[in-house]
Design a protein around this motif. Structure first.
Motif, PDB file in Angstrom:
ATOM      1  N   ALA A 225      17.034   2.518  -6.935  1.00  0.00           N
ATOM      2  CA  ALA A 225      15.945   2.888  -6.012  1.00  0.00           C
ATOM      3  C   ALA A 225      14.889   3.710  -6.750  1.00  0.00           C
ATOM      4  O   ALA A 225      13.681   3.509  -6.566  1.00  0.00           O
ATOM      5  CB  ALA A 225      16.510   3.668  -4.821  1.00  0.00           C
ATOM      6  N   VAL A 226      15.343   4.629  -7.602  1.00  0.00           N
ATOM      7  CA  VAL A 226      14.402   5.447  -8.384  1.00  0.00           C
ATOM      8  C   VAL A 226      13.543   4.546  -9.282  1.00  0.00           C
ATOM      9  O   VAL A 226      12.335   4.758  -9.427  1.00  0.00           O
ATOM     10  CB  VAL A 226      15.171   6.491  -9.237  1.00  0.00           C
ATOM     11  N   GLU A 227      14.153   3.515  -9.850  1.00  0.00           N
ATOM     12  CA  GLU A 227      13.417   2.608 -10.748  1.00  0.00           C
ATOM     13  C   GLU A 227      12.286   1.904  -9.990  1.00  0.00           C
ATOM     14  O   GLU A 227      11.146   1.877 -10.436  1.00  0.00           O
ATOM     15  CB  GLU A 227      14.370   1.566 -11.341  1.00  0.00           C
ATOM     16  N   GLY A 228      12.607   1.318  -8.835  1.00  0.00           N
ATOM     17  CA  GLY A 228      11.593   0.576  -8.062  1.00  0.00           C
ATOM     18  C   GLY A 228      10.495   1.506  -7.569  1.00  0.00           C
ATOM     19  O   GLY A 228       9.307   1.199  -7.663  1.00  0.00           O
ATOM     20  N   PHE A 229      10.920   2.673  -7.055  1.00  0.00           N
ATOM     21  CA  PHE A 229       9.960   3.674  -6.570  1.00  0.00           C
ATOM     22  C   PHE A 229       8.987   4.068  -7.689  1.00  0.00           C
ATOM     23  O   PHE A 229       7.772   4.145  -7.475  1.00  0.00           O
ATOM     24  CB  PHE A 229      10.748   4.902  -6.090  1.00  0.00           C
ATOM     25  N   THR A 230       9.534   4.272  -8.885  1.00  0.00           N
ATOM     26  CA  THR A 230       8.695   4.777  -9.976  1.00  0.00           C
ATOM     27  C   THR A 230       7.723   3.704 -10.471  1.00  0.00           C
ATOM     28  O   THR A 230       6.593   4.011 -10.851  1.00  0.00           O
ATOM     29  CB  THR A 230       9.581   5.313 -11.129  1.00  0.00           C
ATOM     30  N   GLU A 231       8.160   2.448 -10.453  1.00  0.00           N
ATOM     31  CA  GLU A 231       7.227   1.369 -10.828  1.00  0.00           C
ATOM     32  C   GLU A 231       6.031   1.364  -9.868  1.00  0.00           C
ATOM     33  O   GLU A 231       4.872   1.308 -10.296  1.00  0.00           O
ATOM     34  CB  GLU A 231       7.937   0.010 -10.798  1.00  0.00           C
ATOM     35  N   SER A 232       6.306   1.432  -8.553  1.00  0.00           N
ATOM     36  CA  SER A 232       5.205   1.455  -7.572  1.00  0.00           C
ATOM     37  C   SER A 232       4.324   2.678  -7.782  1.00  0.00           C
ATOM     38  O   SER A 232       3.088   2.590  -7.740  1.00  0.00           O
ATOM     39  CB  SER A 232       5.756   1.483  -6.145  1.00  0.00           C
TER      40      SER A 232
END
Ligand SMILES: NC(=O)c1ccc[n+]([C@@H]2O[C@H](COP(=O)([O-])OP(=O)(O)OC[C@H]3O[C@@H](n4cnc5c(N)ncnc54)[C@H](OP(=O)(O)O)[C@@H]3O)[C@@H](O)[C@H]2O)c1
Length: 306
Positions: A188-195
């Motif tokens: 979740a942290v990965e996807g959030f940070t990409e956005s």
């Protein structure tokens, strides 16, 4: 900004309820300000020291200020105590997040860098982890990180500059058996940070993910202590293997100072990449995911846990 040295006299701890500046002495008003979550141990503590040595005014936050002794001793030894401010911040407590950011702004007038480091690793097999524990894991590792980021974004957006570093993990790249809640939180942290990186690029705010493999910090012992074990569990043997692996990692993994040094290096970069993986596990996994069929990776991971 005034050239004269600023004096802040509050040396007290006001208990558990609000963000409290514990020890502020003289500091250089022109030094950049770094806010770090979870500085009572591990990467957060070492990053606080490393950034302070690099000339940052470091706001070292922790959910329980009475756990600041180790950090305070390291700061004393490095003769940088005057560059550290201690503030209470529990990432799962919305009021604590807001009050902490307000206090940082009142004391320093700006926030140049945020290191979203606070987190823990909940182990256990999916079927046997309670929904309360699933939610607890996400509340800290994901929603806590989102809350602190959202509180800091308006500041950096108006400053038209800033750097946010989110601590993901090798578990944000691949899910391992026995640590599904942790992997889910880091994915979740990965996807959030990409956005986030897309959204903030035009505001001059740099966004980075750091993906460490296993490092020797207290996280392993804390995680082991949290696992529910039952002799009747159908997962008992598999869980024992995961526990053995975690214990071994906790004792033999590399020095966590490598992660603090990387964060300090990223802080000096004008245009950092999105992702920095470090540690043997992370690098091997990235190469493995690129080059190997998924079935081979599964086999390698299963073999590692035997
Ligand atoms: N060590 C590794 O091998 C490894 C590898 C990859 C990624 N990471 C990530 O690196 C980060 C730091 O972990 P670490 O290894 O340095 O572990 P650590 O020594 O256990 O540090 C975790 C820190 O987070 C704090 N924390 C936990 N819940 C919190 C909350 N609700 N509010 C504020 N602070 C909270 C802890 O505070 P308390 O002392 O109060 O518990 C502690 O200061 C974590 O996000 C972890 O997932 C670690």
């Amino acid at each position: 900004m005034t050239e004269q040295k600023i004096q802040i006299e509050d040396e007290s701890i006001q208990g558990e309820t609000g963000p409290t500046v514990k020890k502020l002495k003289e500091f250089d008003p022109n030094a950049p300000v770094a806010l770090i979550t979870g500085t009572s141990s591990g990467f957060g503590m070492l990053t606080a020291i490393t950034l302070a040595k690099q000339g940052y005014r470091v706001v070292a936050t922790m959910r329980d200020l009475s756990r600041n002794a180790e950090l305070a001793i390291l700061a004393e030894q490095a003769d940088i105590s005057d560059r550290l401010q201690y503030i209470r911040l529990d990432v799962t407590d919305a009021n604590s997040v807001q009050e902490a950011v307000q206090t940082v702004l009142q004391n320093n007038g700006r926030i140049d860098m945020l290191v979203n480091n606070a987190g823990f690793a909940l182990g256990g097999f999916i079927e046997e982890v309670s929904m309360d524990d699933w939610r607890r894991q996400m509340e800290t590792n994901f929603f806590g990180l989102v809350a602190v980021t959202r509180a800091v974004l308006p500041v950096m957006r108006e400053q038209k500059q800033g750097l946010i570093i989110n601590l993901s993990s090798v578990s944000g790249l691949s899910g391992f058996p026995g640590y599904a809640p942790y992997a889910a939180s880091k994915f979740a942290v990965e996807g959030f940070t990409e956005s986030l990186r897309h959204e903030m690029s035009s505001f001059g705010v740099r966004i980075v993910i750091v993906e460490p493999g296993a490092y020797r910090t207290p996280i392993w012992n804390k995680g082991l202590g949290e696992i529910h074990r039952s002799n009747h569990s159908p997962y008992k043997d598999k869980l024992d293997a995961v526990l053995r692996y975690s214990q071994h990692a906790g004792e033999t993994a590399p020095d966590p100072q490598e992660v603090a040094d990387l964060i300090a290096r990223i802080a000096r970069m004008r245009a950092p990449r999105l992702r920095y993986a470090l540690g043997k596990g992370s690098r091997l996994l990235i190469i493995g995911k690129l080059l190997l069929p998924w079935k081979w990776l599964e086999w390698i991971i299963a073999r590692g846990l035997r």
